[in-house]
Design a protein around this motif. Structure first.
Motif, short mmCIF file in Angstrom:
data_model
loop_
_atom_site.label_atom_id
_atom_site.label_comp_id
_atom_site.label_asym_id
_atom_site.label_seq_id
_atom_site.Cartn_x
_atom_site.Cartn_y
_atom_site.Cartn_z
N VAL A 1 1.01 -0.82 -0.25
CA VAL A 1 0.02 0.09 -0.51
C VAL A 1 0.96 1.49 -0.32
O VAL A 1 1.89 1.03 0.38
CB VAL A 1 -1.21 -0.13 1.25
N THR A 2 0.89 1.95 -0.80
CA THR A 2 1.76 2.99 -1.08
C THR A 2 -0.02 4.74 -0.92
O THR A 2 -0.58 4.56 -1.06
CB THR A 2 2.24 3.54 -2.16
N GLU A 3 1.34 5.26 -0.63
CA GLU A 3 0.38 7.01 -0.58
C GLU A 3 1.07 8.17 -1.37
O GLU A 3 2.64 8.31 -0.77
CB GLU A 3 0.48 7.23 1.21
N THR A 4 0.50 8.86 -1.93
CA THR A 4 1.06 10.24 -3.22
C THR A 4 0.59 11.04 -2.66
O THR A 4 -0.98 11.47 -2.91
CB THR A 4 0.61 9.64 -4.57
N ILE A 5 1.17 11.85 -2.35
CA ILE A 5 0.08 13.65 -2.28
C ILE A 5 1.54 13.92 -3.18
O ILE A 5 2.13 14.89 -3.25
CB ILE A 5 0.84 13.76 -0.06
N THR A 6 0.28 14.67 -3.88
CA THR A 6 0.54 16.50 -4.85
C THR A 6 -0.15 17.56 -4.35
O THR A 6 -1.28 17.24 -3.77
CB THR A 6 0.05 15.59 -6.09
#
Length: 302
Positions: free
Chosen positions: A68-73
């Protein structure tokens, strides 16, 4: 925080574009960190470098059941003030010959609160040299209920030297389910000197059926010193509004030439030039003009 990201980046690139006098002036800067975090800077209205977009990715969990990954832009306005924020949580699972990705995208509202804005499911099944990928994208409808707004189907056949890909995009049609809205066919061939790729793009014509509208032929020649030259020829239909069923309906409209040269260490300089036809002479490409130069330092991608 932005300054620190630039200082400790794994690779940093600066784009230069010609001004009205043809002189190259600095444009955007991009820094990529060791974990893939990305920071882009652009010029503000007063000439200062301000953040344009910052992307950060982290692993939430990683185990036998999947990752599980989280990407914040974070996006910024032209003055460098914070704007839209998106948060993408992706769960990946591999079961036998099937890989499944489930992504949920949260988008900030005017009050800064995160609201669920998109759900995406990507399922790939590999059988021998053929991989079939199905994509489903859902977004909130007028009532707030999530509705499927797009489906994609991609079939890829690969061997040591060739890749054939056929991708079709389906979108909803009122009262009739989903219909093909776009299709792209890509063929790539590799040899000792480089690679060549042909792309054919289909969109609905006057009859509603998918017709060949554009084509690209991309050839890359690799050199022993690590540099390369990529030539991209862009073809379009000779006339709009008429059905075209063969390549004879395509005419060369533009040519892009990308020269990639190595500098000291892993540094890279990319120079992009363009040749285009003119309305007065659509049968011949004009003189090449330089449109940008990008200088990358650090551990630049190959």
């Amino acid at each position: 925080m932005v300054s620190a990201a630039l200082a400790f980046s794994q690779a940093a690139s600066t784009n230069y574009q010609p001004d009205l006098n043809g002189r190259l002036v600095e444009g955007n800067r991009v820094a990529v960190g060791p974990k893939g975090d990305r920071t882009e800077l652009s010029d503000s209205m007063n000439g200062r470098k301000v953040p344009r977009e910052v992307t950060e990715t982290r692993i939430i969990s990683d185990g036998p059941s999947g990752r599980v990954t989280e990407t914040i832009t974070r996006k910024y306005d032209p003055t460098g003030q914070p704007g839209l924020v998106t948060r993408t949580v992706t769960e990946s699972q591999v079961t036998g010959n099937t890989t499944t990705l489930r992504s949920t995208v949260y988008v900030s509202d005017v009050n800064g609160r995160m609201q669920e804005g998109e759900r995406r499911i990507v399922e790939s099944v590999k059988l021998g040299s053929t991989t079939t990928t199905d994509v489903s994208i859902a977004r909130p409808g007028p009532t707030g209920t999530f509705e499927t707004v797009e489906k994609r189907k991609l079939t890829a056949v690969t061997d040591e030297k060739n890749i054939h890909e056929d991708e079709t995009v389906f979108r909803p049609v009122q009262n009739t389910g989903f219909a093909a809205a776009e299709r792209e066919v890509r063929d790539t061939k590799k040899d000792a000197s480089g690679a060549s790729t042909t792309k054919q793009s289909y969109t609905p014509g006057n009859t509603g059926r998918l017709e060949l509208m554009a084509q690209e032929v991309i050839k890359t020649q690799e050199k022993p010193d690590g540099s390369s030259v990529t030539e991209r020829n862009i073809y379009r239909r000779t006339t709009d509004g008429a059905a075209v069923s063969s390549d004879s309906g395509q005419r060369l409209r533009a040519q892009e030439i990308l020269v990639r040269s190595k500098t000291g260490g892993d540094g890279i300089v990319e120079t992009l030039s363009v040749r285009e036809t003119s309305p007065g002479d659509p049968s011949r490409l004009g003189v090449a003009r330089k449109v940008s130069e990008t200088v990358c330092t650090g551990k630049c991608g190959q």
